[in-house]
Design a protein around this motif. Structure first.
Motif, PDB file in Angstrom:
ATOM      1  N   VAL A 177       0.882  -1.186   0.000  1.00  0.00           N
ATOM      2  CA  VAL A 177       0.000   0.000   0.000  1.00  0.00           C
ATOM      3  C   VAL A 177       0.907   1.220   0.000  1.00  0.00           C
ATOM      4  N   THR A 178       0.777   2.083  -1.008  1.00  0.00           N
ATOM      5  CA  THR A 178       1.801   3.083  -1.280  1.00  0.00           C
ATOM      6  C   THR A 178       1.256   4.500  -1.213  1.00  0.00           C
ATOM      7  N   GLY A 179       1.604   5.228  -0.143  1.00  0.00           N
ATOM      8  CA  GLY A 179       1.161   6.612  -0.011  1.00  0.00           C
ATOM      9  C   GLY A 179       1.686   7.501  -1.115  1.00  0.00           C
ATOM     10  N   SER A 180       2.985   7.381  -1.445  1.00  0.00           N
ATOM     11  CA  SER A 180       3.586   8.258  -2.454  1.00  0.00           C
ATOM     12  C   SER A 180       2.934   8.065  -3.822  1.00  0.00           C
ATOM     13  N   ALA A 181       2.533   6.830  -4.149  1.00  0.00           N
ATOM     14  CA  ALA A 181       1.862   6.583  -5.435  1.00  0.00           C
ATOM     15  C   ALA A 181       0.552   7.353  -5.513  1.00  0.00           C
ATOM     16  N   HIS A 182      -0.080   7.551  -4.360  1.00  0.00           N
ATOM     17  CA  HIS A 182      -1.380   8.237  -4.360  1.00  0.00           C
ATOM     18  C   HIS A 182      -1.247   9.751  -4.464  1.00  0.00           C
ATOM     19  N   THR A 183      -0.025  10.288  -4.376  1.00  0.00           N
ATOM     20  CA  THR A 183       0.168  11.700  -4.714  1.00  0.00           C
ATOM     21  C   THR A 183       0.043  11.895  -6.228  1.00  0.00           C
ATOM     22  N   VAL A 184       0.270  10.818  -6.979  1.00  0.00           N
ATOM     23  CA  VAL A 184       0.112  10.824  -8.437  1.00  0.00           C
ATOM     24  C   VAL A 184      -1.295  10.364  -8.814  1.00  0.00           C
TER      25      VAL A 184
END
Length: 287
Positions: free
Chosen positions: A228-235
């Motif tokens: 589960v990737t927080g940084s990916a969800h900034t994109v």
């Protein structure tokens, strides 16, 4: 030397779900080689190191801290789940007295505040731009085979490539993907991509009403699949907000562990990412 260490599962309220991160609160900085060795030993997608900035501060009284993140093979510039886990350690175990904490990182200041059932992170927004799929046909083939796709998008700042599956695909097409990390590494060698995200439109009419789904593969930084990737969800947050015409979204990253993220795209060009955290381990690293 004795270093406290916590392992927490982020973006979930259940142990062994979400994304595990190790967190080490440090009285003083260590050298980078030691950080990397500890991260390799923990062997999680990220190990976070928190240090105080003001000499008079403690983990209980301070409101600003330095935060760094290491995968088993390298340092990264932005990590959501380990930031969430770091805040949880300070609030829950160090009994930090402040309503919000600020972490100084390689991606600037990141603020985390407590909410009723979790934490809200204030992160930069990283909008992707549409690409010609022909330029990425090898990596598309390696990732999704012959599944129909609806578009390809790239965040150059984050070096994250998004492949959006066609709306005609069932969610099982995404969860059933078996992506070979070696194949990704062999077709993408020029350094312009550090993570591959496969995403598809969600089912907001079905409970709990996810607006979109995703999976995230990052063998270029030593993470075959990040749960589960927080940084990916900034994109992803930027892309899906425009696509769906919504500021607030509920996202689900459907790795085998799975995790839920609450998103709010803000008018100031940033994004709130909220989630819950569960502690599964507390111990001491002896060096």
């Amino acid at each position: 030397m004795e270093i406290p260490v916590f392992t927490l599962d982020s973006f979930t309220n259940l142990p062994f779900k979400g994304n595990p991160a190790a967190v080490c609160p440090l009285v003083h900085e260590l050298n980078d080689d030691l950080y990397q060795k500890i991260a390799a030993e923990m062997n999680l997608s990220e190990t976070a190191f928190i240090t105080t900035i003001n000499p008079s501060d403690t983990f209980t009284t301070g409101s600003r801290f330095r935060l760094r993140w290491f995968t088993p093979t390298t340092e990264v510039n932005l990590c959501g789940h380990a930031t969430l886990a770091s805040a949880a350690v300070l609030f829950q175990y160090k009994k930090n007295v402040n309503p919000r904490l600020v972490f100084e990182t390689k991606s600037g200041d990141l603020t985390v505040t407590q909410k009723k059932d979790g934490y809200i992170m204030d992160f930069p927004l990283n909008p992707p731009t549409q690409q010609d799929p022909e330029n990425f046909k090898d990596i598309i083939k390696a990732a999704v085979g012959n599944l129909p796709i609806q578009g390809v998008f790239l965040s150059t700042t984050m070096k994250k490539l998004i492949i959006r599956l066609s709306d005609s695909c069932d969610r099982s097409a995404l969860t059933g993907l078996n992506v070979d990390p070696a194949a990704l590494l062999s077709v993408e060698t020029d350094g312009q991509i550090k993570a591959l995200i496969v995403t598809m439109k969600g089912s907001p009419d079905c409970q709990p009403g996810y607006d979109f789904y995703s999976r995230n593969f990052a063998p270029w930084v030593g993470i075959p699949e990040d749960p589960v990737t927080g940084s990916a969800h900034t994109v992803l947050g930027s892309y899906w907000s425009k696509e769906l015409g919504k500021k607030k979204m509920l996202a689900y990253q459907c790795s085998s562990r799975g995790g839920e993220l609450e998103l709010e795209v803000r008018d100031d060009g940033r994004i709130n990412i909220a989630g819950e955290v569960v502690t599964v381990l507390q111990g001491i690293i002896r060096l």
